[in-house]
Write an enzyme that holds these catalytic residues in place. Structure first.
Site, PDB file in Angstrom:
ATOM      1  N   ARG A 114     -50.921 -15.763   7.332  1.00 52.71           N
ATOM      2  CA  ARG A 114     -51.612 -14.902   6.369  1.00 52.71           C
ATOM      3  C   ARG A 114     -50.777 -14.819   5.098  1.00 52.71           C
ATOM      4  O   ARG A 114     -49.547 -14.750   5.158  1.00 52.71           O
ATOM      5  CB  ARG A 114     -51.757 -13.488   6.949  1.00 52.71           C
ATOM      6  CG  ARG A 114     -52.702 -13.375   8.121  1.00 52.71           C
ATOM      7  CD  ARG A 114     -54.128 -13.178   7.690  1.00 52.71           C
ATOM      8  NE  ARG A 114     -54.277 -12.055   6.768  1.00 52.71           N
ATOM      9  CZ  ARG A 114     -55.412 -11.818   6.102  1.00 52.71           C
ATOM     10  NH1 ARG A 114     -56.427 -12.635   6.222  1.00 52.71           N
ATOM     11  NH2 ARG A 114     -55.502 -10.778   5.299  1.00 52.71           N
ATOM     12  N   ILE A 115     -51.474 -14.778   3.965  1.00 52.80           N
ATOM     13  CA  ILE A 115     -50.775 -14.530   2.704  1.00 52.80           C
ATOM     14  C   ILE A 115     -50.688 -13.016   2.530  1.00 52.80           C
ATOM     15  O   ILE A 115     -51.683 -12.305   2.682  1.00 52.80           O
ATOM     16  CB  ILE A 115     -51.559 -15.156   1.536  1.00 52.80           C
ATOM     17  CG1 ILE A 115     -51.559 -16.688   1.690  1.00 52.80           C
ATOM     18  CG2 ILE A 115     -50.923 -14.746   0.204  1.00 52.80           C
ATOM     19  CD1 ILE A 115     -52.422 -17.411   0.678  1.00 52.80           C
ATOM     20  N   SER A 131     -37.339 -24.694   6.382  1.00 47.66           N
ATOM     21  CA  SER A 131     -36.561 -23.734   5.581  1.00 47.66           C
ATOM     22  C   SER A 131     -36.819 -22.314   6.066  1.00 47.66           C
ATOM     23  O   SER A 131     -37.978 -21.947   6.281  1.00 47.66           O
ATOM     24  CB  SER A 131     -36.979 -23.813   4.102  1.00 47.66           C
ATOM     25  OG  SER A 131     -36.894 -25.122   3.599  1.00 47.66           O
ATOM     26  N   HIS A 190     -40.695 -22.006   7.084  1.00 49.85           N
ATOM     27  CA  HIS A 190     -41.713 -22.899   6.514  1.00 49.85           C
ATOM     28  C   HIS A 190     -41.320 -24.338   6.832  1.00 49.85           C
ATOM     29  O   HIS A 190     -40.157 -24.709   6.611  1.00 49.85           O
ATOM     30  CB  HIS A 190     -41.810 -22.678   5.001  1.00 49.85           C
ATOM     31  CG  HIS A 190     -42.831 -23.533   4.340  1.00 49.85           C
ATOM     32  ND1 HIS A 190     -44.191 -23.310   4.466  1.00 49.85           N
ATOM     33  CD2 HIS A 190     -42.711 -24.638   3.557  1.00 49.85           C
ATOM     34  CE1 HIS A 190     -44.849 -24.236   3.790  1.00 49.85           C
ATOM     35  NE2 HIS A 190     -43.976 -25.053   3.230  1.00 49.85           N
ATOM     36  N   LEU A 211     -45.835 -17.284  -2.637  1.00 46.86           N
ATOM     37  CA  LEU A 211     -46.098 -17.922  -1.344  1.00 46.86           C
ATOM     38  C   LEU A 211     -45.095 -19.041  -1.063  1.00 46.86           C
ATOM     39  O   LEU A 211     -44.925 -19.956  -1.886  1.00 46.86           O
ATOM     40  CB  LEU A 211     -47.517 -18.517  -1.337  1.00 46.86           C
ATOM     41  CG  LEU A 211     -47.884 -19.296  -0.055  1.00 46.86           C
ATOM     42  CD1 LEU A 211     -47.922 -18.366   1.153  1.00 46.86           C
ATOM     43  CD2 LEU A 211     -49.205 -20.012  -0.230  1.00 46.86           C
ATOM     44  N   ASP A 212     -44.364 -18.910   0.060  1.00 46.60           N
ATOM     45  CA  ASP A 212     -43.374 -19.934   0.449  1.00 46.60           C
ATOM     46  C   ASP A 212     -42.374 -20.183  -0.676  1.00 46.60           C
ATOM     47  O   ASP A 212     -41.835 -21.285  -0.804  1.00 46.60           O
ATOM     48  CB  ASP A 212     -44.082 -21.257   0.800  1.00 46.60           C
ATOM     49  CG  ASP A 212     -45.056 -21.086   1.947  1.00 46.60           C
ATOM     50  OD1 ASP A 212     -46.073 -21.774   1.958  1.00 46.60           O
ATOM     51  OD2 ASP A 212     -44.797 -20.223   2.810  1.00 46.60           O
ATOM     52  N   ASN A 219     -39.353 -15.681   6.561  1.00 48.87           N
ATOM     53  CA  ASN A 219     -40.386 -16.612   7.004  1.00 48.87           C
ATOM     54  C   ASN A 219     -39.727 -17.950   7.279  1.00 48.87           C
ATOM     55  O   ASN A 219     -38.674 -18.262   6.707  1.00 48.87           O
ATOM     56  CB  ASN A 219     -41.472 -16.785   5.930  1.00 48.87           C
ATOM     57  CG  ASN A 219     -42.598 -17.717   6.393  1.00 48.87           C
ATOM     58  OD1 ASN A 219     -43.060 -17.625   7.522  1.00 48.87           O
ATOM     59  ND2 ASN A 219     -43.007 -18.623   5.521  1.00 48.87           N
TER      60      ASN A 219
HETATM   61  C1  GRF Z   1     -44.603 -24.067  12.581  1.00 47.24           C
HETATM   62  O1  GRF Z   1     -44.760 -25.308  11.927  1.00 47.24           O
HETATM   63  C2  GRF Z   1     -43.911 -23.127  11.630  1.00 47.24           C
HETATM   64  O2  GRF Z   1     -43.077 -23.805  10.734  1.00 47.24           O
HETATM   65  C3  GRF Z   1     -45.032 -22.513  10.890  1.00 47.24           C
HETATM   66  O3  GRF Z   1     -46.040 -22.329  11.867  1.00 47.24           O
HETATM   67  C4  GRF Z   1     -45.973 -23.425  12.791  1.00 47.24           C
HETATM   68  C5  GRF Z   1     -46.197 -22.934  14.201  1.00 47.24           C
HETATM   69  O4  GRF Z   1     -45.171 -22.057  14.515  1.00 47.24           O
HETATM   70  N1  GRF Z   1     -44.598 -21.295  10.274  1.00 47.24           N
HETATM   71  P1  GRF Z   1     -45.103 -21.338  15.981  1.00 47.24           P
HETATM   72  O5  GRF Z   1     -45.022 -22.429  17.013  1.00 47.24           O
HETATM   73  O6  GRF Z   1     -46.364 -20.515  16.136  1.00 47.24           O
HETATM   74  O7  GRF Z   1     -43.856 -20.509  15.911  1.00 47.24           O
END
Ligand code: GRF
Length: 202
Positions: free
Chosen positions: A89-90, A134, A107, A142-143, A105
């Site tokens: 979600r943003i 990262s 990413h 965002l990110d 977060n």
């Molecule tokens: C992963 O690629 C993570 O980098 C991104 O969501 C994807 C799934 O993450 N934020 P997870 O297995 O639900 O932790």
């Protein structure tokens, strides 16, 4: 350090944090909150006796009201840290500001490259020979928040997005617990000038 984790899906990053906690890392995940009712990460939390909550974003008229309800649910656990772990979600600037300096977060790219979605496909299409993940403080961009730690992986001939994603994900499970541990140890903070500050050696 009390932590609340926000998820939307599988929760493999959550699992890595749970594993680190069980191996003695100085933090405790108090609750796992998902915007998706069926997120498998909720099952991971339940298996470890953690509180869970679902706030389905579809039940709210707009982003601001969802974020307000989410913040109220989080604050009920009074966490010192909130981690986005596959949370898709943003978040509104008001929400991000409320947790400034205690919201991370992860990413799946070497930020600032490839903010947004489909990062592995984009790296392959660009012909990158290196890719990665990262961990960053979350800001309104965002990110785009200040990066704390990155992991690099090679891109190999024959890679497809799925293969590359799996290679990156393994490294995500290393760097996220590392950063949360640094924060729990009081070594890591976001300076007033918006830069991450880590005391001592990496
Ligand atoms: C992963 O690629 C993570 O980098 C991104 O969501 C994807 C799934 O993450 N934020 P997870 O297995 O639900 O932790």
């Amino acid at each position: 350090l009390s932590v609340v984790a926000l998820i939307s899906g599988s929760g493999s990053n959550l699992q890595a944090l749970i594993d680190a906690q069980e191996q003695g890392a100085p933090f405790r995940i108090r609750a796992v909150i998902s915007n998706e009712p069926e997120a498998f990460g909720l099952e991971r939390a339940r298996r470890h006796g953690m509180a869970t909550a679902v706030l389905n974003h579809r039940d709210y008229p707009d982003r601001a009201s969802f974020d307000a309800a989410l913040a109220a649910a989080i604050d009920g656990y009074d966490p010192g840290l909130v981690v986005l772990a596959g949370f898709m979600r943003i978040l509104t600037p008001a929400f991000v500001e409320h947790y400034r300096g205690r919201l991370f977060n992860i990413h799946p790219s070497l930020l600032p490259k490839y903010q947004g979605l489909h990062t592995h496909k984009r790296a392959l299409e660009a012909g990158d020979t290196e890719h990665g993940a990262s961990v960053h403080f979350v800001t309104a961009e965002l990110d785009g928040g200040p990066v704390v730690l990155q992991a690099r992986v090679p891109v190999r001939p024959g890679d497809d997005p799925g293969i590359l994603a799996a290679r990156v994900l393994k490294q995500e499970h290393v760097i996220y617990p590392t950063v949360v541990r640094w924060f729990a140890e009081g070594r890591l903070r976001l300076d007033a000038d918006g830069r991450p500050n880590l005391d001592g050696e990496v």
